[in-house]
Design a protein around this motif. Sequence first.
Motif, short mmCIF file in Angstrom:
data_model
loop_
_atom_site.label_atom_id
_atom_site.label_comp_id
_atom_site.label_asym_id
_atom_site.label_seq_id
_atom_site.Cartn_x
_atom_site.Cartn_y
_atom_site.Cartn_z
N LEU A 1 0.82 -1.21 0.00
CA LEU A 1 0.00 0.00 0.00
C LEU A 1 0.86 1.27 0.00
CD1 LEU A 1 -2.80 1.38 0.25
CD2 LEU A 1 -2.52 1.25 2.74
N THR A 2 1.76 1.32 0.92
CA THR A 2 2.51 2.58 1.11
C THR A 2 3.82 2.62 0.32
OG1 THR A 2 3.69 1.69 3.00
CG2 THR A 2 1.59 2.82 3.44
N LEU B 1 -11.71 5.73 13.29
CA LEU B 1 -12.72 6.78 13.08
C LEU B 1 -12.63 7.34 11.66
CD1 LEU B 1 -14.93 8.41 14.56
CD2 LEU B 1 -13.15 10.04 15.23
N VAL B 2 -11.34 7.44 11.14
CA VAL B 2 -11.15 7.96 9.76
C VAL B 2 -11.78 6.98 8.77
CG1 VAL B 2 -9.44 8.60 7.99
CG2 VAL B 2 -9.01 9.16 10.40
N ASN B 3 -11.46 5.70 8.99
CA ASN B 3 -12.00 4.67 8.07
C ASN B 3 -13.53 4.65 8.13
OD1 ASN B 3 -9.65 3.73 6.93
ND2 ASN B 3 -9.32 2.20 8.57
N ASP B 4 -14.03 4.73 9.38
CA ASP B 4 -15.49 4.63 9.53
C ASP B 4 -16.19 5.88 8.99
OD1 ASP B 4 -15.08 2.18 10.67
OD2 ASP B 4 -15.31 2.88 12.77
N ASP C 1 -6.63 4.65 3.37
CA ASP C 1 -5.40 4.24 2.68
C ASP C 1 -4.60 5.47 2.24
OD1 ASP C 1 -6.08 1.63 3.02
OD2 ASP C 1 -6.78 1.30 0.96
N ARG C 2 -5.29 6.47 1.72
CA ARG C 2 -4.60 7.68 1.27
C ARG C 2 -3.88 8.36 2.42
NH1 ARG C 2 -8.55 11.38 -1.97
NH2 ARG C 2 -6.79 12.79 -1.78
N VAL C 3 -4.51 8.33 3.62
CA VAL C 3 -3.89 8.93 4.82
C VAL C 3 -2.58 8.22 5.12
CG1 VAL C 3 -4.14 9.22 7.33
CG2 VAL C 3 -6.03 9.78 5.81
N LEU D 1 1.06 9.78 5.09
CA LEU D 1 1.86 9.77 6.31
C LEU D 1 3.29 9.28 5.99
CD1 LEU D 1 2.12 10.02 9.43
CD2 LEU D 1 1.45 7.61 9.55
N VAL D 2 3.37 8.20 5.17
CA VAL D 2 4.70 7.66 4.80
C VAL D 2 5.49 8.71 4.03
CG1 VAL D 2 5.89 5.96 3.31
CG2 VAL D 2 4.05 5.25 4.84
N ALA D 3 4.79 9.43 3.14
CA ALA D 3 5.48 10.47 2.38
C ALA D 3 6.04 11.52 3.32
CB ALA D 3 4.51 11.10 1.38
#
Lengths: 466, 172
Positions: A388-389, A427-430, A438-440, A444-446
């Motif tokens: 994913l990341t 909470l973000v997913n929900d 996933d975009r978050v 975050l990795v970036a």
Amino acid sequence: MINKDAQSILEYFKSLLNDLRVRAVPPENISDDDTFLEVEQTIKTIRAASAALGNGNLSHDIKGKGYVLGAMKSLQASLRNLTWITKTIASGDFSQRVHFLGDFSDAFNSMAEKLESSIHELEEARSHFEMVFQTIPDATVITKIADGTLMAYNRAFMEATKFSDDDLTVGSFNICDLYIERSQRETFIKKLETDGFVENLEFSFYGKENDKHIGLVSSKIIIIEGIPHTLSVIRDITELKVIEAKLKQSEERHRLLADNAEDVIWTMDLEGRFSYISPSVEKLRGYTVEEVMVQSQEEVLCPESLIHMQEGLARAIRSVQNDLPFQVFRGELEQPCKDGTTVWTEATVSGIYSEDGRFIGMLGVSRDISERKLMEEEIRRLSITDKLTQSFNRLKLDETLEQQFEWSKTNLSSFSIIILDIDHFKLVNDTYGHQVGDRVLIELVAVLNENVRSLDVVGRWGGKSF
Amino acid sequence: MERKYEFSWDLLGDIGAGRPNLGNVTRVEVYRLMQFTFRDIIEKHVGVQETDEIFYEAGKLAGSAFYQHMITKNDDLNNFVNQLKAVMRELGMGILRVEQADMEKGELTLTVSEDLDCSGLPEQGYEICTYDEGFISALLENFSGKPFIVKEIDCWCTGDRTCRFSAKAVNP
């Protein structure tokens, strides 16, 4: 003063002794005198005997007695004895000697001794030649140049042609009959006459059963009893020719395979020089065969691969030196290309041995493994990357931790680990859905990657932990 | 006939033992003295022809014994001649030379110079070497196995300087 008759007698005897044709005549009144007749007869006998001896006629019968005639008979006897001795020497009996003839005895006996020793030397030389002639391993013949009549042959000639002694009648068997092509005989004679010798001239000849042979003939002119002959040594190369043809065919076939193979096939001598490289090297590295043939090992292999290859070959050569088989070397090698890039090849190197089992060089096959290397790299990358990341995954993080622990122990140094977890990520997913979640994570990795040093490692530990 | 003087080689005796000081050599005159006195007395008893025959026969007996004891049997004429030449020279018997030899025809002509019997003799007008004739015939017969008749054709005593012998096989 003497009287006229005495003068006439003296003139007559003088003429008898000195003149070729006796014209003087004795006085008539003395011609019946016994003493006169005896002296006249003796002088006539001496005259005839000395003429005969002078002409070499030893069979002349010297009739008469007396001192002078006795001495002439003695001379005749000596000459007859010399004739007999000479004949016995001529017939091969060298034991005869001449005695009591003064200096002549010494001269004659020296001549006889010298002749005997010369004949012995000649005999020895002849016997030596005969032995050498018979033991030459190649077919050897002596023939007349003029018509090819066979004058002598050795056992090897019989073995090569299968002719027997009965077939090869010396003096009538003709060597020309064995030529498959008459023109070859003509070429042979012409060359012999021009140069005086022939060396390794190829010609074809028949054996007894009309079997065809190929020979290499070397000849020299020898003179026997004033007649030119050839002494010829013939090496039968019939079998060699068959093997040569097979070898050529086999070599052509192998060369065809090597020349058209995708892989690069090469051979190298014990000094590390290429002795053959297949043309496919140009496709692999951009260099022509001629260019590669003169390249040093440093130009052929990248530094690390050169070390790897040299170590492998050293091991293999050590095996050979210890009378063990050449240890086949297999290795992945990086080679420089003409355009400045490199190409990865897999090389398999085995030993080349001569017929008598000596190690004489190496045979190598180099295969282009660039694509395989890329795929391996991709697999490796995928195995340590979070899908994913696109950061490192847990496997890579574990590896990195292991390495750092080891490094830390060795260098007595410390390092730091940040483990971070996103609070309330559920909470973000929900609220916004998993796609946004996933975009978050990607963002975050970036952010993390942008804020760490190039040596630091960022990876996803699992879920929302990094 | 009862024999008193039958010849054997042993009769020559052990000269080395018998003549320790004078040795095995005597002078030619002594040999000739004995031969010519024998010839004289025998001639008086039996005449010229028989004397010659006796000397020829005695020569044959000597030649045969000589061959048996002094020559090594060999079938080769040249070897035989060489042996004979050497032994005749060594014993001072004469210088043997072959003028002509044809054993197939059984014809030989030989000369003996410085002959023991006649060389240096005064000229007599006849050949004297009858003993030598018999001697040579026995040598040839022993060598070839065929009887030979040998005739002296030239002799010192007839004014020649070498003795020449003509030998012919009886049955060539």
